[in-house]
Design an enzyme around this catalytic site. Structure first.
Site, PDB file in Angstrom:
ATOM      1  CD1 TRP A 101      -2.097  -2.148   2.181  1.00 32.50           C
ATOM      2  CD2 TRP A 101      -3.005  -1.419   0.066  1.00 32.50           C
ATOM      3  NE1 TRP A 101      -3.197  -3.564   1.943  1.00 32.50           N
ATOM      4  CE2 TRP A 101      -3.325  -2.469   0.454  1.00 32.50           C
ATOM      5  CE3 TRP A 101      -3.139  -0.716  -1.096  1.00 32.50           C
ATOM      6  CZ2 TRP A 101      -4.560  -3.238  -0.063  1.00 32.50           C
ATOM      7  CZ3 TRP A 101      -4.353  -1.293  -1.626  1.00 32.50           C
ATOM      8  CH2 TRP A 101      -4.967  -2.743  -1.631  1.00 32.50           C
ATOM      9  CG  ASP A 171      -2.975   3.915   4.306  1.00 29.20           C
ATOM     10  OD1 ASP A 171      -4.083   3.369   5.623  1.00 29.20           O
ATOM     11  OD2 ASP A 171      -2.692   3.422   3.357  1.00 29.20           O
ATOM     12  CE  LYS A 195      -7.148  -2.573   5.136  1.00 29.95           C
ATOM     13  NZ  LYS A 195      -8.174  -3.229   4.333  1.00 29.95           N
TER      14      LYS A 195
END
Ligand SMILES: Cc1ncc(COP(=O)(O)O)c(C=O)c1O
Length: 251
Positions: A101, A171, A195
């Site tokens: 990511w 993030d 999530k």
């Protein structure tokens, strides 16, 4: 009814009491005669929902008044572009690449300016977090970027990098609200909610007010400017209204 033990990283399990409450309110949200999915985002009822969600998140994370909270769309991946578009004033940013990511965010930033990979753990399949206590931070970097919890590899920053005074962007998609967080250590912290917090379709951005300006990369679409969304309190366009409602219940 059978419910499995759902250990998926995301979309992930939601608290059963949240799902039950949402089910109870599905046809008639608190006497207004319609579902949250059917109501105008400009209505008083919805205004209360989004304002309460923001207030509760602010209280949970002790978010100070000099930070904005945005409920946006486009998933965490859209932030890979929005961050450089809005923050790369000098067209330089430093990235610490600790997983797929972070790598994607780093690759995206290269479209908008000079993204420097100042540390990486790719040499050992992203199995560790590099020492970030004394990195070669670029003197003209607009920010230093990390992915704080690497969902795929299971590694997490236990100590935030020493950015040598530069704005930290993080993030936190897969560790959001899983532990207390000192928001003031970041210029911008964001996460997709699917999530830890709610249904896919919402991304939360918490950003220091002084970083939100009209001085963005020329050509940045209106919808991709943070200022557009903070000026309109996340109601510039039709937001992912039902998702925000569920996030509010989880808060
Ligand atoms: C840490 C992290 N960042 C970004 C993403 C991408 O999120 P989205 O699918 O919302 O764009 C994910 C996972 O899905 C993730 O785990």
């Amino acid at each position: 009814m059978s419910r499995v033990y759902n250990f998926s990283a995301g979309p992930a399990v939601l608290p059963e009491e949240v799902l039950k409450e949402a089910a109870d309110e599905m046809l008639d949200y608190r006497g207004c005669g319609m579902s949250v999915m059917e109501m105008s985002h400009r209505s008083k009822v919805y205004d209360d929902i989004i304002k309460t969600a923001e207030a509760d998140l602010r209280s949970l994370l002790s978010i100070p008044d000099d930070y904005e909270v945005m409920f946006l769309q486009g998933g965490a991946s859209q932030q890979f572009a929005m961050i450089p578009m809005n923050l790369m004033k000098n067209k330089v940013a430093d990235y610490i690449v600790t997983g797929q990511w972070a790598k994607k965010a780093y690759q995206e930033a290269q479209i908008y300016g000079k993204a420097n990979k100042i540390a990486s753990s790719e040499d050992k399949t992203f199995s560790y977090i590099p020492d970030c206590s004394d990195l070669p931070i670029s003197p003209d970097a607009d920010y230093v970027y990390i992915c704080e919890n690497n969902t795929i590899y299971g590694t997490k920053f236990k100590t935030l990098p020493n950015t040598k005074g530069k704005t930290l962007v993080s993030d936190v998609s897969s560790c959001f609200l899983s532990e207390p967080m000192d928001v003031t250590k970041y210029g911008l912290v964001y996460g997709g909610v699917q999530k830890n917090i709610g249904p896919a379709g919402v991304v939360i951005v918490i950003m220091k007010k002084e970083l939100i300006t009209e001085d963005v990369i020329p050509g940045t679409p209106t919808m991709l400017k943070y200022k557009t969304h903070t000026d309109a309190h996340s109601l510039y366009n039709t937001p992912p209204a039902y998702g925000i409602y569920i996030c509010g219940k989880v808060f």
